[in-house]
Design a protein around this motif. Structure first.
Motif, PDB file in Angstrom:
ATOM      1  N   GLU A 143       4.608  -1.715   5.502  1.00 29.91           N
ATOM      2  CA  GLU A 143       5.940  -1.999   5.095  1.00 29.91           C
ATOM      3  C   GLU A 143       6.540  -1.140   4.110  1.00 29.91           C
ATOM      4  OE1 GLU A 143       6.030  -6.288   4.672  1.00 29.91           O
ATOM      5  OE2 GLU A 143       5.526  -6.751   6.884  1.00 29.91           O
ATOM      6  N   ALA A 144       5.752  -0.718   3.260  1.00 34.17           N
ATOM      7  CA  ALA A 144       6.337   0.286   1.982  1.00 34.17           C
ATOM      8  C   ALA A 144       6.405   1.615   2.295  1.00 34.17           C
ATOM      9  CB  ALA A 144       5.260   0.011   0.827  1.00 34.17           C
ATOM     10  N   GLY A 145       6.110   1.965   3.656  1.00 35.20           N
ATOM     11  CA  GLY A 145       6.123   3.245   3.843  1.00 35.20           C
ATOM     12  C   GLY A 145       5.087   4.181   3.540  1.00 35.20           C
ATOM     13  N   ALA A 146       3.842   3.623   2.937  1.00 32.70           N
ATOM     14  CA  ALA A 146       2.944   4.326   2.578  1.00 32.70           C
ATOM     15  C   ALA A 146       1.919   4.778   3.594  1.00 32.70           C
ATOM     16  CB  ALA A 146       2.070   3.282   1.552  1.00 32.70           C
ATOM     17  N   PRO A 147       0.831   5.793   3.259  1.00 30.10           N
ATOM     18  CA  PRO A 147       0.017   6.356   4.285  1.00 30.10           C
ATOM     19  C   PRO A 147      -1.140   5.333   4.404  1.00 30.10           C
ATOM     20  CG  PRO A 147       0.031   7.545   2.233  1.00 30.10           C
ATOM     21  CD  PRO A 147       1.205   6.758   2.104  1.00 30.10           C
ATOM     22  N   ALA A 148      -1.649   5.271   5.425  1.00 30.07           N
ATOM     23  CA  ALA A 148      -2.756   4.357   5.902  1.00 30.07           C
ATOM     24  C   ALA A 148      -3.896   4.278   4.866  1.00 30.07           C
ATOM     25  CB  ALA A 148      -3.106   4.556   7.284  1.00 30.07           C
ATOM     26  N   HIS A 149      -4.119   5.591   4.052  1.00 31.64           N
ATOM     27  CA  HIS A 149      -5.346   5.347   3.279  1.00 31.64           C
ATOM     28  C   HIS A 149      -5.120   4.391   2.029  1.00 31.64           C
ATOM     29  CE1 HIS A 149      -3.389   7.997   0.345  1.00 31.64           C
ATOM     30  NE2 HIS A 149      -3.153   8.776   1.224  1.00 31.64           N
ATOM     31  N   LEU A 150      -3.882   4.041   1.871  1.00 33.99           N
ATOM     32  CA  LEU A 150      -3.478   3.355   0.721  1.00 33.99           C
ATOM     33  C   LEU A 150      -4.085   1.858   0.687  1.00 33.99           C
ATOM     34  CD1 LEU A 150      -2.121   3.057  -2.167  1.00 33.99           C
ATOM     35  CD2 LEU A 150      -0.143   2.121  -1.007  1.00 33.99           C
ATOM     36  N   ALA A 151      -4.230   1.223   1.955  1.00 37.21           N
ATOM     37  CA  ALA A 151      -4.531  -0.095   1.969  1.00 37.21           C
ATOM     38  C   ALA A 151      -6.123  -0.446   1.776  1.00 37.21           C
ATOM     39  CB  ALA A 151      -4.306  -0.502   3.563  1.00 37.21           C
ATOM     40  N   PRO A 152      -6.855   0.603   2.195  1.00 36.40           N
ATOM     41  CA  PRO A 152      -8.519   0.210   1.821  1.00 36.40           C
ATOM     42  C   PRO A 152      -8.479   0.617   0.176  1.00 36.40           C
ATOM     43  CG  PRO A 152      -8.134   2.056   3.228  1.00 36.40           C
ATOM     44  CD  PRO A 152      -6.889   1.311   3.085  1.00 36.40           C
ATOM     45  N   GLN A 153      -8.026   1.460  -0.248  1.00 38.05           N
ATOM     46  CA  GLN A 153      -7.941   1.621  -1.647  1.00 38.05           C
ATOM     47  C   GLN A 153      -7.625   0.473  -2.699  1.00 38.05           C
ATOM     48  OE1 GLN A 153      -5.377   4.921  -2.022  1.00 38.05           O
ATOM     49  NE2 GLN A 153      -7.256   6.540  -1.401  1.00 38.05           N
ATOM     50  N   GLU A 188      -0.726   0.817  -9.412  1.00 37.92           N
ATOM     51  CA  GLU A 188       0.502   1.419  -9.507  1.00 37.92           C
ATOM     52  C   GLU A 188       0.434   2.850  -9.306  1.00 37.92           C
ATOM     53  OE1 GLU A 188       3.430   0.025 -12.399  1.00 37.92           O
ATOM     54  OE2 GLU A 188       1.484  -0.916 -13.444  1.00 37.92           O
ATOM     55  N   VAL A 189      -0.687   3.601  -9.906  1.00 37.98           N
ATOM     56  CA  VAL A 189      -0.854   4.989  -9.796  1.00 37.98           C
ATOM     57  C   VAL A 189      -1.223   5.340  -8.419  1.00 37.98           C
ATOM     58  CG1 VAL A 189      -2.410   6.922 -10.464  1.00 37.98           C
ATOM     59  CG2 VAL A 189      -1.906   5.317 -12.218  1.00 37.98           C
ATOM     60  N   LEU A 190      -1.958   4.779  -7.735  1.00 39.64           N
ATOM     61  CA  LEU A 190      -2.114   5.005  -6.368  1.00 39.64           C
ATOM     62  C   LEU A 190      -1.070   4.645  -5.418  1.00 39.64           C
ATOM     63  CD1 LEU A 190      -5.461   3.082  -5.968  1.00 39.64           C
ATOM     64  CD2 LEU A 190      -5.165   5.623  -5.843  1.00 39.64           C
ATOM     65  N   ILE A 191      -0.133   3.682  -5.748  1.00 41.19           N
ATOM     66  CA  ILE A 191       0.949   3.293  -4.901  1.00 41.19           C
ATOM     67  C   ILE A 191       2.162   4.250  -5.156  1.00 41.19           C
ATOM     68  CG2 ILE A 191       2.886   1.852  -4.536  1.00 41.19           C
ATOM     69  CD1 ILE A 191       0.914  -0.574  -5.428  1.00 41.19           C
ATOM     70  N   ASP A 192       2.206   4.599  -6.307  1.00 41.55           N
ATOM     71  CA  ASP A 192       3.434   5.835  -6.577  1.00 41.55           C
ATOM     72  C   ASP A 192       2.737   7.112  -5.995  1.00 41.55           C
ATOM     73  OD1 ASP A 192       4.710   3.821  -7.769  1.00 41.55           O
ATOM     74  OD2 ASP A 192       4.077   4.546  -9.819  1.00 41.55           O
ATOM     75  N   ALA A 193       1.456   7.392  -5.799  1.00 40.45           N
ATOM     76  CA  ALA A 193       1.255   8.799  -5.494  1.00 40.45           C
ATOM     77  C   ALA A 193       1.310   8.768  -4.111  1.00 40.45           C
ATOM     78  CB  ALA A 193      -0.173   9.314  -6.038  1.00 40.45           C
ATOM     79  N   ALA A 194       0.935   7.545  -3.482  1.00 34.72           N
ATOM     80  CA  ALA A 194       0.875   7.582  -1.846  1.00 34.72           C
ATOM     81  C   ALA A 194       2.601   7.453  -1.354  1.00 34.72           C
ATOM     82  CB  ALA A 194       0.457   6.207  -1.523  1.00 34.72           C
ATOM     83  N   LEU A 195       3.307   6.940  -2.147  1.00 30.65           N
ATOM     84  CA  LEU A 195       4.838   6.873  -1.642  1.00 30.65           C
ATOM     85  C   LEU A 195       5.369   8.342  -2.004  1.00 30.65           C
ATOM     86  CD1 LEU A 195       5.985   3.270  -2.855  1.00 30.65           C
ATOM     87  CD2 LEU A 195       5.137   4.017  -0.683  1.00 30.65           C
ATOM     88  N   SER A 196       5.029   8.969  -2.983  1.00 31.08           N
ATOM     89  CA  SER A 196       5.613  10.185  -3.440  1.00 31.08           C
ATOM     90  C   SER A 196       5.094  11.367  -2.352  1.00 31.08           C
ATOM     91  CB  SER A 196       5.306  10.718  -4.595  1.00 31.08           C
ATOM     92  OG  SER A 196       4.245  10.883  -5.006  1.00 31.08           O
ATOM     93  N   SER A 197       3.943  11.047  -1.778  1.00 31.54           N
ATOM     94  CA  SER A 197       3.400  11.868  -0.647  1.00 31.54           C
ATOM     95  C   SER A 197       4.210  11.699   0.774  1.00 31.54           C
ATOM     96  CB  SER A 197       1.859  11.892  -0.529  1.00 31.54           C
ATOM     97  OG  SER A 197       1.783  10.637   0.195  1.00 31.54           O
ATOM     98  N   ARG A 198       4.910  10.751   0.717  1.00 28.23           N
ATOM     99  CA  ARG A 198       5.800  10.438   1.858  1.00 28.23           C
ATOM    100  C   ARG A 198       7.178  10.771   1.789  1.00 28.23           C
ATOM    101  NH1 ARG A 198       3.489   7.224   6.545  1.00 28.23           N
ATOM    102  NH2 ARG A 198       1.462   7.945   6.651  1.00 28.23           N
TER     103      ARG A 198
END
Length: 192
Positions: A138-148, A177-187
């Motif tokens: 729903e946040a538009g993040a790549p799939a790898h974020l959830a297990p992290q 926060e770091v992981l989410i922001d990195a994942a969202l910026s990659s998208r």
């Protein structure tokens, strides 16, 4: 007291006793006394200690899902909904009764001797991972974020239980926060 009331009382009492002291440390007679039911009523509702343990796990699973989802739904944005997971953990870790994850504790105590407990603990953890995956999507993040994020939350639960401090939730939230922001910026679409 009708069957439903007795059953609820037994499960709530077992949950409190098992969570605070461990399952194997609590005998059926102690549970019966604490729940205020006769041994006959206890066994009429639950034919074995294993059936009580499973009812306690079901109760804990529902309480976890309801509490977490209520906290997450309060967040106004998809990013903040992901971080609300860690806000929920912080609140939970700060409770006087916090003794770690009931599923991890039960798995550690009975998982090797009860396939039913092991399977239910795995189902509970998988349900959490699916929940986080839905929030990440729903946040538009790549799939790898959830297990992290799931691993961060699980690690925070164990660390907080051992340390006896809610700090692990705050540290996990900062890492999230770091992981989410990195994942969202990659998208994010490339400027061009």
């Amino acid at each position: 007291m009708n069957s439903s009331e007795a059953r609820s009382r037994i499960v709530a009492t077992a949950d409190a006793l098992y969570y605070s002291r461990g399952i194997q440390a609590v005998g059926m007679d102690e549970l019966r006394t604490a729940a205020g039911v006769s041994l006959k009523k206890l066994y009429a509702e639950f034919p074995s200690k294993g059936s009580i343990v499973m009812a306690v796990l079901e109760r804990r699973h529902q309480a976890w899902e309801d509490g977490l989802d209520a906290r997450v739904r309060q967040a106004p944005t998809p990013r903040l909904r992901l971080l609300a997971i860690f806000d929920y953990l912080c609140q939970w870790f700060g409770e006087d009764t916090f003794r770690g994850c009931g599923f991890i504790n039960t798995f550690a105590e009975l998982g090797a001797i009860s396939p039913e407990v092991a399977a239910y603990a795995r189902e509970h953890k998988a349900a959490f991972q699916h929940y986080v995956a839905r929030l990440a999507e729903e946040a538009g993040a790549p799939a790898h974020l959830a297990p992290q994020l799931s691993i961060l939350a699980e690690g925070a639960q164990t660390t907080a239980a051992i340390a006896g401090s809610a700090d692990a939730a705050l540290q996990a939230r900062s890492a999230a926060e770091v992981l989410i922001d990195a994942a969202l910026s990659s998208r994010a679409p490339a400027a061009g």
